[in-house]
Design a protein around this motif. Structure first.
Motif, mmCIF file in Angstrom:
data_model
loop_
_atom_site.group_PDB
_atom_site.id
_atom_site.type_symbol
_atom_site.label_atom_id
_atom_site.label_comp_id
_atom_site.label_asym_id
_atom_site.label_seq_id
_atom_site.Cartn_x
_atom_site.Cartn_y
_atom_site.Cartn_z
ATOM 1 N N ILE A 1 17.630 78.515 100.521
ATOM 2 C CA ILE A 1 16.537 77.724 99.941
ATOM 3 C C ILE A 1 15.234 78.506 99.962
ATOM 4 O O ILE A 1 14.484 78.532 98.971
ATOM 5 C CB ILE A 1 16.389 76.395 100.704
ATOM 6 N N PHE B 1 12.939 79.559 96.860
ATOM 7 C CA PHE B 1 11.523 79.202 96.728
ATOM 8 C C PHE B 1 10.662 80.444 96.471
ATOM 9 O O PHE B 1 9.700 80.395 95.699
ATOM 10 C CB PHE B 1 11.040 78.491 97.990
ATOM 11 N N TYR C 1 5.304 75.793 99.249
ATOM 12 C CA TYR C 1 6.352 75.253 100.107
ATOM 13 C C TYR C 1 5.994 75.504 101.565
ATOM 14 O O TYR C 1 5.247 76.422 101.903
ATOM 15 C CB TYR C 1 7.725 75.836 99.772
ATOM 16 N N TRP D 1 8.059 70.924 99.358
ATOM 17 C CA TRP D 1 7.784 71.860 98.271
ATOM 18 C C TRP D 1 7.226 71.109 97.061
ATOM 19 O O TRP D 1 7.476 69.917 96.871
ATOM 20 C CB TRP D 1 9.037 72.654 97.896
ATOM 21 N N ASN E 1 22.985 64.068 101.527
ATOM 22 C CA ASN E 1 23.311 65.440 101.855
ATOM 23 C C ASN E 1 24.017 65.431 103.202
ATOM 24 O O ASN E 1 23.972 64.440 103.935
ATOM 25 C CB ASN E 1 22.064 66.324 101.892
ATOM 26 N N LEU F 1 15.311 62.027 101.645
ATOM 27 C CA LEU F 1 14.461 62.627 100.614
ATOM 28 C C LEU F 1 13.202 61.782 100.503
ATOM 29 O O LEU F 1 13.268 60.562 100.329
ATOM 30 C CB LEU F 1 15.188 62.663 99.277
ATOM 31 N N MET G 1 11.932 66.789 102.732
ATOM 32 C CA MET G 1 13.156 66.393 103.410
ATOM 33 C C MET G 1 12.847 66.345 104.898
ATOM 34 O O MET G 1 12.387 67.337 105.481
ATOM 35 C CB MET G 1 14.296 67.370 103.109
ATOM 36 N N MET H 1 22.281 71.489 101.518
ATOM 37 C CA MET H 1 20.857 71.330 101.267
ATOM 38 C C MET H 1 20.427 72.138 100.041
ATOM 39 O O MET H 1 19.590 71.692 99.251
ATOM 40 C CB MET H 1 20.054 71.768 102.494
ATOM 41 N N TYR H 2 21.005 73.319 99.881
ATOM 42 C CA TYR H 2 20.658 74.154 98.735
ATOM 43 C C TYR H 2 21.070 73.481 97.426
ATOM 44 O O TYR H 2 20.304 73.442 96.462
ATOM 45 C CB TYR H 2 21.345 75.512 98.877
ATOM 46 N N VAL I 1 18.698 70.612 96.743
ATOM 47 C CA VAL I 1 17.402 71.052 96.219
ATOM 48 C C VAL I 1 17.505 71.383 94.739
ATOM 49 O O VAL I 1 16.617 71.041 93.941
ATOM 50 C CB VAL I 1 16.883 72.260 97.025
ATOM 51 N N VAL J 1 17.594 68.195 92.737
ATOM 52 C CA VAL J 1 16.259 67.581 92.717
ATOM 53 C C VAL J 1 15.367 68.276 91.697
ATOM 54 O O VAL J 1 14.632 67.633 90.940
ATOM 55 C CB VAL J 1 15.627 67.634 94.120
ATOM 56 N N GLU J 2 15.444 69.600 91.630
ATOM 57 C CA GLU J 2 14.622 70.345 90.677
ATOM 58 C C GLU J 2 15.031 70.049 89.242
ATOM 59 O O GLU J 2 14.173 70.031 88.344
ATOM 60 C CB GLU J 2 14.727 71.840 90.967
#
Length: 740
Positions: free
Chosen positions: A188, A192, A204, A219, A244, A250, A269, A427-428, A431, A434-435
């Motif tokens: 992650i 970033f 971030y 972030w 997750n 979140l 998070m 988690m990766y 993320v 989410v993006e």
């Protein structure tokens, strides 16, 4: 650890900067398609869309000899007349623009005979939004092949030449996911860092515990940081979504833009929702927002005081409000039985909560309600009343909340994420999903900007105030304002003090039954264009109420005062937010930020040239020569410049501080993967009992009531010879009595 990009200033650009590429009368083209492509490319640079106006076919030559292309906003809409039923209101996209481009076939070539470039509408200046214009939306051959063959097939000359199968690709993806084990957080952070190379304002931060494991992470991208300066007056904060393998909630900060659409101002998070973690998050978020706090924040109803204390400490000047929807949902769970045994209580409860204009009016109405329904000792109503200052609308009438009283915007974003994540997502992966959601939100905003720029809504009345509002408000806001104007027909105006104080009495309502008469007090100053209403709608929502507008008409104020046009609801509200990279890349300097912006600006243009150069051997050779010359010239320019103070490193940089993954939450069983579409299954036919033949009663042969009848009959029968015999068909009436 904190990593933050620098900020930059706003640069205005000339909309006519590409006029050197403009067509001119007499310019020649080999084909009609070449002429169209040339004019369409010019339209892209200028910021408008084109379409074919009309053409002429020669009867002698039997082919098209004249074609005229016009601006997409040429002409006027055909408005429907004598509609028997109202249709959904839609904005018109024709403004009578006179821009046109006409070519004629003369001597075997197409020549420009007419070219006019006079527009009566604004141009689209953002390169990101130009691609949304209709004539510029297209898939090139390379793009289609990439889509069809999933990239790899094109690179190898077709899928038949691939040295792996679909199963191998799936295994490779799974292998990459397994590599994330014990490297989730590190992946992650590298991700970033790469994003910050493309977006220097990307921010971030991460917090670790005493054992070096990730505790909290936050972030936000650069566009959201700039958008917060325009729309960050009200935000919602929700920590209900967990999908997750670490069960880390979140926690997005979400607001509302000028299209009344959600806009994400940052995502976090959290491993826990304790006061210390929340304070760290709020302080980090304010730092990312350039030390600007929101005016108001809405959260879910909090049982403990951790959220309340953290907000009070981190946002001392922010007004905190609990989500009214969650309060009322909990009330329905506790008061559901009372709703059924006391008719009218539910409607009275909602009326006291939502229709009370002042605190004193609410408190009086609450006491009267408890007395009338004999509920003074109800425990949950006491709890609701004790926390009334945290959620009852009467306590927030004079505070701007952008017409929000719930966290429904956060929950809509969570519902989208639930489609693509589950309790086993790393988690990766989480993320990245989410993006994607955030990217979709920005795309929706850009589409709305384009639609509002082209739209010419139809007026529904002869009010000059409506005409003024159409010129400034977005379409979504304008639809709400039209509803306000329709309500000006309700009620009567009573003069208390001439040109100063008035009352609007609404004694009946044509739609709402059992309407309770309401009276509103309006103060007005015609000379200074000041008006205020006791309902406080402008203070709460940013739009004048129907009562104030009704009195304005009464005193002959027919225009919307500028002081009551809130910029956050206007079409150009995000003018500072949506600066293009091209505008910013023209700034003087060689900072890391400007280098990254220029790199991102040049990349699409270079990719376009690469596509063109790959289409033929001649184009490929020409492009190689151009590159050799360009490289030599660029080297000469670089040698003359001073040594750059900082260079862009596009390679992967491993974080200097190693952060371990948070502990994985225990999952007792494998949960189902989320499905994007859940088709409705057909209703199953009820099962038919094998003993009695009935399909009613929800039983089968083993649990059939008829067997119980048979058993009792055998016990009462003393005749041994009849024991074990079947029951005759006339015993069915006993089954019907038992099942009925």
């Amino acid at each position: 650890m904190v990593n933050e990009g620098a900020s930059s200033t706003i640069v205005d650009t000339d909309p006519h900067e590409h006029l050197e590429f403009a067509p001119f009368v007499g310019k020649e083209f080999n084909t009609e398609d070449d002429a169209k492509e040339f004019y369409n490319n010019f339209a892209y640079r200028r910021g408008f869309s084109i379409r074919k106006g009309h053409h002429y076919t020669s009867a002698k030559l039997k082919k098209v000899t004249m074609v005229q292309y016009v601006c997409s906003m040429e002409g006027f809409p055909n408005k429907p007349t004598n509609q028997s039923t109202p249709e959904k209101e839609k904005a018109y996209t024709r403004t009578g623009c006179k821009a046109r481009f006409k070519v004629r076939l003369q001597g075997g070539v197409w020549k420009v005979s007419v070219f006019e470039d006079i527009h009566n509408h604004p141009m689209v200046t953002s390169p990101a939004k130009k691609g949304s214009l209709r004539s510029h939306r297209k898939l090139d051959y390379e793009d289609k092949e990439y889509t069809k063959d999933n990239f790899s097939g094109v690179r190898h000359g077709g899928t038949k030449n691939l040295k792996f199968k679909r199963k191998g690709a799936i295994n490779e993806i799974a292998s990459q996911n397994r590599k994330l084990v014990s490297m989730d957080v590190e992946a992650i952070l590298v991700h970033f860092q790469k994003k910050q190379e493309k977006d220097p304002e990307f921010f971030y931060d991460a917090e670790v515990d005493e054992s070096g494991r990730l505790k909290n992470m936050f972030w936000v991208d650069g566009r959201a940081r700039r958008a917060f300066q325009e729309f960050g007056d009200v935000v919602t904060f929700d920590t209900n979504f967990k999908a997750n393998k670490y069960s880390m909630p979140l926690a997005p900060f979400i607001g509302m833009n000028h299209h009344r659409m959600p806009i994400i101002f940052g995502i976090a998070m959290l491993r826990s929702e304790e006061k210390v973690s929340l304070i760290w998050l709020f302080q980090t978020w304010v730092k990312a927002m350039y030390d600007k706090e929101p005016r108001a924040i809405i959260t879910n109803e909090d049982e403990d005081s951790a959220m309340r204390i953290a907000i009070k400490e981190a946002f001392p000047n922010t007004i905190h409000r609990c989500c009214q929807w969650h309060v009322m949902r909990k009330a329905s769970d506790h008061l559901g039985a009372i709703y059924s045994i006391k008719p009218g209580f539910e409607d009275e409860l909602k009326r006291v909560i939502n229709r009370s204009m002042t605190v004193s009016e609410f408190e009086k109405g609450w006491r009267d309600m408890l007395r009338n329904y004999d509920l003074g000792n109800n425990r949950h109503l006491k709890v609701m009343y004790e926390k009334r200052s945290e959620w009852v609308p009467a306590y927030f009438r004079g505070v701007f909340f952008a017409d929000m009283s719930t966290t429904h915007i956060s929950e809509s974003a969570n519902s989208t994420l639930k489609l693509w994540t589950n309790d086993h997502s790393s988690m990766y992966q989480f993320v990245l999903q989410v993006e994607k959601t955030v990217g979709g939100i920005w795309a929706n905003e850009s589409d709305e900007d384009i639609a509002n720029m082209k739209a010419v809504p139809e007026l529904s009345s002869f009010h000059l105030i409506e005409k003024d509002a159409h010129q400034v408000y977005t379409s979504k806001v304008m639809s709400i304002f039209k509803g306000i104007l329709k309500k000006t027909q309700l009620g009567e105006v009573n003069e208390v003090e001439k040109d100063a104080l008035y009352e609007v009495a609404i004694n009946d309502h044509p739609i709402i039954q059992n309407w309770i008469p309401e009276t509103y007090i309006i103060k007005i100053n015609k000379s200074e264009e000041l008006v205020s209403c006791s309902c406080k709608r402008y203070e709460f929502e940013g739009l004048l109420c129907s009562h104030a507008i009704k009195v304005m008409h009464h005193v002959r104020m027919f225009h919307l005062p500028n002081r009551y046009i809130m910029k956050r609801w206007c079409k150009d509200a995000n003018a500072c937010t949506k600066r293009s990279n091209f505008e910013r890349s023209m700034e003087f300097g060689s900072t890391q930020e400007l280098q990254a912006i220029r790199f991102a600006t040049l990349k699409p243009q270079v990719m376009k040239l690469l596509k063109m150069a790959s289409r033929s051997s001649n184009a490929f050779k020409l492009f190689q020569k151009i590159l050799d010359v360009a490289e030599q010239q660029m080297q000469e320019v670089t040698d003359k410049q001073e040594t750059l103070t900082c260079e862009i490193d596009t390679s992967t940089r491993i974080p200097s501080q190693v952060i371990l993954e948070p502990p994985i939450s225990q999952c007792k069983e494998k949960r189902k993967q989320p499905q994007r579409f859940n088709p409705q299954s057909e209703a199953k036919k009820p099962r038919r009992c094998g003993t009695c033949g009935s399909n009613k009663g929800g039983h089968n042969s083993r649990t059939c009531p008829l067997k119980k009848v048979q058993g009792r009959k055998r016990e009462d029968d003393d005749v041994d010879s009849e024991e074990g015999q079947d029951v005759e068909s006339d015993g069915a009436y006993e089954y019907e009595d038992l099942s009925g």
